[in-house]
Every structure is written in C-alpha cells, then in structure tokens.
Design an enzyme around this catalytic site. Structure first.
Site, PDB file in Angstrom:
ATOM      1  N   HIS A  50       0.837  -1.205   0.000  1.00  0.00           N
ATOM      2  CA  HIS A  50       0.000   0.000   0.000  1.00  0.00           C
ATOM      3  C   HIS A  50       0.869   1.251   0.000  1.00  0.00           C
ATOM      4  O   HIS A  50       0.609   2.191  -0.761  1.00  0.00           O
ATOM      5  CB  HIS A  50      -0.936   0.012   1.217  1.00  0.00           C
ATOM      6  CG  HIS A  50      -2.217  -0.725   1.005  1.00  0.00           C
ATOM      7  ND1 HIS A  50      -3.428  -0.105   1.027  1.00  0.00           N
ATOM      8  CD2 HIS A  50      -2.473  -2.044   0.771  1.00  0.00           C
ATOM      9  CE1 HIS A  50      -4.381  -0.996   0.827  1.00  0.00           C
ATOM     10  NE2 HIS A  50      -3.822  -2.177   0.667  1.00  0.00           N
ATOM     11  N   GLU A  62      -0.582   6.931  11.766  1.00  0.00           N
ATOM     12  CA  GLU A  62      -0.974   5.622  12.277  1.00  0.00           C
ATOM     13  C   GLU A  62      -1.845   5.817  13.507  1.00  0.00           C
ATOM     14  O   GLU A  62      -1.408   6.389  14.509  1.00  0.00           O
ATOM     15  CB  GLU A  62       0.263   4.790  12.601  1.00  0.00           C
ATOM     16  CG  GLU A  62       1.064   4.463  11.356  1.00  0.00           C
ATOM     17  CD  GLU A  62       2.279   3.602  11.632  1.00  0.00           C
ATOM     18  OE1 GLU A  62       2.492   3.214  12.794  1.00  0.00           O
ATOM     19  OE2 GLU A  62       3.014   3.329  10.671  1.00  0.00           O
TER      20      GLU A  62
END
Length: 172
Positions: A50, A62
């Site tokens: 990705h 994140e």
C-alpha cells in the site's frame, strides 16, 4: 462541511485504489490514516504494498483506536484524508473492548465529527456480511459489528461507493 466519501466492497476488490484516486482529485498534500498494525509478516507485506503504491505524496498517520480524534487533530492539514480501513479499526476496538455497544459508540463519535471537518474524508471498509454465517462467536460478533458500523457511516456520508472485481459503483 467537507464531503465525506465512504467506499466498501470485498477483499481485494479495488476499494483502496478507488479511494486513493478520489483523494488525489482534491489536490495535494494528502493524509492517510492507517488503522492497521503489522502484527505479522503477511500484514507487514500488505502495508508495504500500500505504501509503495501511494508513494511519497502521502503523509501517513498511524491511529489504530482514536479515529475521531485523529481526524479532528489533522483537519485542515491536507487537501483530503483517506482512512484505510474501518474494518481494521473495528477489529482493534472489538479486541480491546470486547463490547460491541462500546465499539458502536466509537462509530457514533466518528460520524458526529463529519459535519465539523473542513477537510474531505474518504473512508474504506470491507463488506463482510455477504458470505456464509461464521462458525464461531467472535467472527459472528465482528460480522454484525462491521455491518452496523458500515450502515451508520454510509448514512452519514455524502457519497457511498461499492467495488466489485475492480469495478466501482456509486450508490449514493
């Protein structure tokens, strides 16, 4: 209020590629909220694929649990933010809380943020309820949780797309 776009579909159906393309249509810079963690080698390889596909144009944030807070904190920093994916976020919540009601409260908190955001948001989620009934209790709870969460997010979104075999269909 910025547009909220929700994309669902099966595994490997083209959801993320569609989401990346739609996010790019808003211009640069682009934010990517990653809800998954590399818990094993296979997941690490998925994350790497990705990242490689997205390239350097994206800033990755994140956030495995506090999705609404991450969107609020990063509002205005990017031309668009892509959240990939709701399904992993729900997994994290269910494993941490072991309480579907508490998980759905987090979904409600997420959708309550949408009208206050200045940044377009694209959310990706797997459609997990179109197959057989899972054999174990946790899998059935997750399937039901994901279905309810997807329904809530789709209702709150301005646009909803589904992908089948790499072909996107706009539903709303």
């Amino acid at each position: 209020m910025a547009p909220v776009i929700f994309i669902t579909g099966g595994a490997r159906s083209g959801k993320s590629r569609l989401a990346e393309r739609l996010a790019g249509s808003f211009g640069m810079p682009l934010g990517y909220v990653a809800t998954g963690a590399a818990g094993d080698g296979e997941m690490a390889a998925r994350i790497a694929r990705h990242r490689q596909r997205r390239g350097d144009a994206w800033t990755t944030i994140e956030e495995p649990m506090e999705l609404a807070a991450a969107l609020r904190e990063n509002d205005g920093r990017f031309a668009a933010v892509l959240v990939d994916c709701i399904t992993l976020w729900l997994t994290n919540l269910l494993l941490a809380y072991d309480d579907s009601t508490r998980c759905l409260d987090q979904v409600k908190e997420l959708t309550a943020v949408f009208p206050h955001l200045a940044t377009p948001i694209i959310l990706v989620s797997n459609e997990v309820g179109m197959g057989i009934v899972p054999e174990n209790r946790l899998a059935r709870r997750f399937r039901d949780l994901a279905g309810e969460a997807n329904e809530m997010i789709a209702a709150a979104a301005d646009e909803v797309h589904v992908t089948f075999s790499g072909i996107p269909l706009r539903l709303k």
